[in-house]
Design a protein around this motif. Structure first.
Motif, PDB file in Angstrom:
ATOM      1  N   LEU A  91       6.337  26.922  -2.969  1.00 41.89           N
ATOM      2  CA  LEU A  91       6.873  26.564  -1.665  1.00 41.89           C
ATOM      3  C   LEU A  91       8.167  27.338  -1.439  1.00 41.89           C
ATOM      4  N   PRO A  92       8.379  27.869  -0.245  1.00 38.76           N
ATOM      5  CA  PRO A  92       9.653  28.542  -0.001  1.00 38.76           C
ATOM      6  C   PRO A  92      10.810  27.566  -0.247  1.00 38.76           C
ATOM      7  N   GLY A  93      11.774  27.969  -1.023  1.00 35.82           N
ATOM      8  CA  GLY A  93      12.907  27.104  -1.342  1.00 35.82           C
ATOM      9  C   GLY A  93      12.666  26.213  -2.551  1.00 35.82           C
ATOM     10  N   ALA A  94      11.563  26.412  -3.257  1.00 36.11           N
ATOM     11  CA  ALA A  94      11.250  25.578  -4.426  1.00 36.11           C
ATOM     12  C   ALA A  94      12.351  25.618  -5.490  1.00 36.11           C
ATOM     13  N   PRO A  95      12.957  26.768  -5.764  1.00 42.05           N
ATOM     14  CA  PRO A  95      14.039  26.761  -6.759  1.00 42.05           C
ATOM     15  C   PRO A  95      15.219  25.873  -6.333  1.00 42.05           C
ATOM     16  N   ILE A  96      15.503  25.828  -5.044  1.00 42.82           N
ATOM     17  CA  ILE A  96      16.598  24.987  -4.563  1.00 42.82           C
ATOM     18  C   ILE A  96      16.230  23.513  -4.718  1.00 42.82           C
ATOM     19  N   ILE A  97      14.987  23.181  -4.401  1.00 40.89           N
ATOM     20  CA  ILE A  97      14.542  21.790  -4.564  1.00 40.89           C
ATOM     21  C   ILE A  97      14.592  21.392  -6.037  1.00 40.89           C
ATOM     22  N   ALA A  98      14.192  22.294  -6.928  1.00 40.73           N
ATOM     23  CA  ALA A  98      14.273  22.016  -8.364  1.00 40.73           C
ATOM     24  C   ALA A  98      15.733  21.825  -8.794  1.00 40.73           C
ATOM     25  N   GLY A  99      16.637  22.629  -8.239  1.00 41.11           N
ATOM     26  CA  GLY A  99      18.063  22.480  -8.543  1.00 41.11           C
ATOM     27  C   GLY A  99      18.610  21.152  -8.045  1.00 41.11           C
ATOM     28  N   ILE A 100      18.177  20.726  -6.869  1.00 43.02           N
ATOM     29  CA  ILE A 100      18.616  19.427  -6.332  1.00 43.02           C
ATOM     30  C   ILE A 100      18.086  18.300  -7.207  1.00 43.02           C
ATOM     31  N   ARG A 101      16.817  18.404  -7.598  1.00 48.58           N
ATOM     32  CA  ARG A 101      16.238  17.387  -8.485  1.00 48.58           C
ATOM     33  C   ARG A 101      17.024  17.311  -9.797  1.00 48.58           C
ATOM     34  N   SER A 102      17.355  18.455 -10.350  1.00 47.47           N
ATOM     35  CA  SER A 102      18.126  18.496 -11.588  1.00 47.47           C
ATOM     36  C   SER A 102      19.505  17.862 -11.408  1.00 47.47           C
ATOM     37  N   LEU A 103      20.157  18.161 -10.287  1.00 43.98           N
ATOM     38  CA  LEU A 103      21.475  17.591 -10.006  1.00 43.98           C
ATOM     39  C   LEU A 103      21.406  16.075  -9.910  1.00 43.98           C
ATOM     40  N   VAL A 104      20.414  15.566  -9.221  1.00 44.20           N
ATOM     41  CA  VAL A 104      20.262  14.110  -9.074  1.00 44.20           C
ATOM     42  C   VAL A 104      19.969  13.461 -10.429  1.00 44.20           C
ATOM     43  N   ILE A 105      19.108  14.083 -11.226  1.00 49.46           N
ATOM     44  CA  ILE A 105      18.799  13.536 -12.552  1.00 49.46           C
ATOM     45  C   ILE A 105      20.052  13.500 -13.421  1.00 49.46           C
ATOM     46  N   TRP A 106      20.835  14.581 -13.423  1.00 45.59           N
ATOM     47  CA  TRP A 106      22.079  14.598 -14.209  1.00 45.59           C
ATOM     48  C   TRP A 106      23.035  13.508 -13.733  1.00 45.59           C
ATOM     49  N   GLY A 107      23.116  13.305 -12.421  1.00 40.26           N
ATOM     50  CA  GLY A 107      23.988  12.255 -11.881  1.00 40.26           C
ATOM     51  C   GLY A 107      23.549  10.870 -12.315  1.00 40.26           C
ATOM     52  N   VAL A 108      22.248  10.611 -12.260  1.00 36.97           N
ATOM     53  CA  VAL A 108      21.724   9.297 -12.666  1.00 36.97           C
ATOM     54  C   VAL A 108      21.923   9.082 -14.168  1.00 36.97           C
ATOM     55  N   VAL A 109      21.644  10.091 -14.971  1.00 31.59           N
ATOM     56  CA  VAL A 109      21.826   9.969 -16.422  1.00 31.59           C
ATOM     57  C   VAL A 109      23.298   9.762 -16.757  1.00 31.59           C
ATOM     58  N   ALA A 110      24.191  10.490 -16.107  1.00 30.94           N
ATOM     59  CA  ALA A 110      25.636  10.317 -16.352  1.00 30.94           C
ATOM     60  C   ALA A 110      26.075   8.906 -15.987  1.00 30.94           C
ATOM     61  N   ALA A 111      25.585   8.388 -14.866  1.00 30.82           N
ATOM     62  CA  ALA A 111      25.935   7.025 -14.460  1.00 30.82           C
ATOM     63  C   ALA A 111      25.398   6.012 -15.462  1.00 30.82           C
ATOM     64  N   ALA A 112      24.180   6.220 -15.960  1.00 29.82           N
ATOM     65  CA  ALA A 112      23.600   5.301 -16.941  1.00 29.82           C
ATOM     66  C   ALA A 112      24.387   5.326 -18.257  1.00 29.82           C
ATOM     67  N   ILE A 113      24.762   6.519 -18.686  1.00 29.78           N
ATOM     68  CA  ILE A 113      25.531   6.628 -19.932  1.00 29.78           C
ATOM     69  C   ILE A 113      26.888   5.953 -19.784  1.00 29.78           C
ATOM     70  N   LEU A 114      27.558   6.183 -18.660  1.00 30.23           N
ATOM     71  CA  LEU A 114      28.845   5.521 -18.440  1.00 30.23           C
ATOM     72  C   LEU A 114      28.663   4.005 -18.377  1.00 30.23           C
ATOM     73  N   GLY A 115      27.603   3.550 -17.725  1.00 28.93           N
ATOM     74  CA  GLY A 115      27.351   2.123 -17.628  1.00 28.93           C
ATOM     75  C   GLY A 115      27.085   1.473 -18.975  1.00 28.93           C
ATOM     76  N   MET A 116      26.457   2.219 -19.887  1.00 32.90           N
ATOM     77  CA  MET A 116      26.142   1.657 -21.204  1.00 32.90           C
ATOM     78  C   MET A 116      27.294   1.757 -22.196  1.00 32.90           C
ATOM     79  N   PHE A 117      28.043   2.854 -22.166  1.00 34.92           N
ATOM     80  CA  PHE A 117      28.992   3.115 -23.235  1.00 34.92           C
ATOM     81  C   PHE A 117      30.455   2.895 -22.890  1.00 34.92           C
ATOM     82  N   VAL A 118      30.804   2.723 -21.630  1.00 36.82           N
ATOM     83  CA  VAL A 118      32.194   2.419 -21.282  1.00 36.82           C
ATOM     84  C   VAL A 118      32.300   0.904 -21.222  1.00 36.82           C
ATOM     85  N   ARG A 119      32.217   0.311 -22.389  1.00 36.60           N
ATOM     86  CA  ARG A 119      32.294  -1.138 -22.525  1.00 36.60           C
ATOM     87  C   ARG A 119      33.035  -1.448 -23.817  1.00 36.60           C
ATOM     88  N   GLY A 120      33.746  -2.540 -23.818  1.00 31.81           N
ATOM     89  CA  GLY A 120      34.437  -2.962 -25.027  1.00 31.81           C
ATOM     90  C   GLY A 120      35.143  -4.280 -24.809  1.00 31.81           C
TER      91      GLY A 120
END
Length: 173
Positions: free
Chosen positions: A20-49
């Motif tokens: 699809l035209p623009g597929a690399p950009i869509i893949a980059g957006i998907r990657s950005l969103v996944i990194w954001g969700v994973v970072a939020a999950a890691i912070l939610g799990m490990f910034v506790r004490g």
């Protein structure tokens, strides 16, 4: 089959096999969103004490109390607990990074390479924010020392974490 029909068939087959035209950009957006969700999950799990202590205790005879200095007293010692959790502000920061990157791609990117560069830079900012949040949160809870719950102050690692402080007399333990 005529040459025109054959050309039309080849063009249709090429479109199905190609991206699809623009597929690399869509893949980059998907990657950005996944990194954001994973970072939020890691912070939610490990910034506790949790840190809790009592400055003093009960006397050995069961009548009276021992103060923080180790001497008998009639004043009931205060106990406390500090619980650290991630601040909602850090999750908002991660969301702002994603939205800002997408806005920059729409407004400034002139080709696929520039769009991918913007998305990659945003992904690195997400990683830096997540790692900084982990380090600051860990440092904040590990260096927390409260010996006297009657007069204390707590340094909150905003925007990465927030503290909930609870105090109570030793008899309510």
């Amino acid at each position: 089959m005529s040459a025109t029909q054959r050309d039309a068939q080849i063009t249709a087959d090429d479109d199905r096999d190609g991206l699809l035209p623009g597929a690399p950009i869509i893949a980059g957006i998907r990657s950005l969103v996944i990194w954001g969700v994973v970072a939020a999950a890691i912070l939610g799990m490990f910034v506790r004490g949790t840190h809790g202590s009592c400055s003093g205790g009960l006397a050995s005879d069961g009548k009276g109390y021992i103060g923080a200095d180790g001497k008998p007293t009639d004043i009931e010692p205060i106990c406390g607990t500090v619980t650290m959790s991630p601040s909602p502000l850090v999750f908002a920061i991660l969301a702002i990074i994603v939205v800002t990157a997408l806005t920059r791609v729409l407004g400034r990117a002139t080709d696929i390479d520039q769009a991918l560069r913007i998305l990659n830079n945003a992904r690195m900012v997400i990683v830096v924010v997540a790692l900084t949040g982990l380090v600051v949160g860990w440092w904040a809870i590990m260096t927390l020392r409260i010996d006297d719950w009657s007069a204390f102050s707590v340094w909150s690692p905003l925007p990465f974490g927030q503290f909930k402080v609870e105090t109570h007399p030793i008899s309510q333990r």
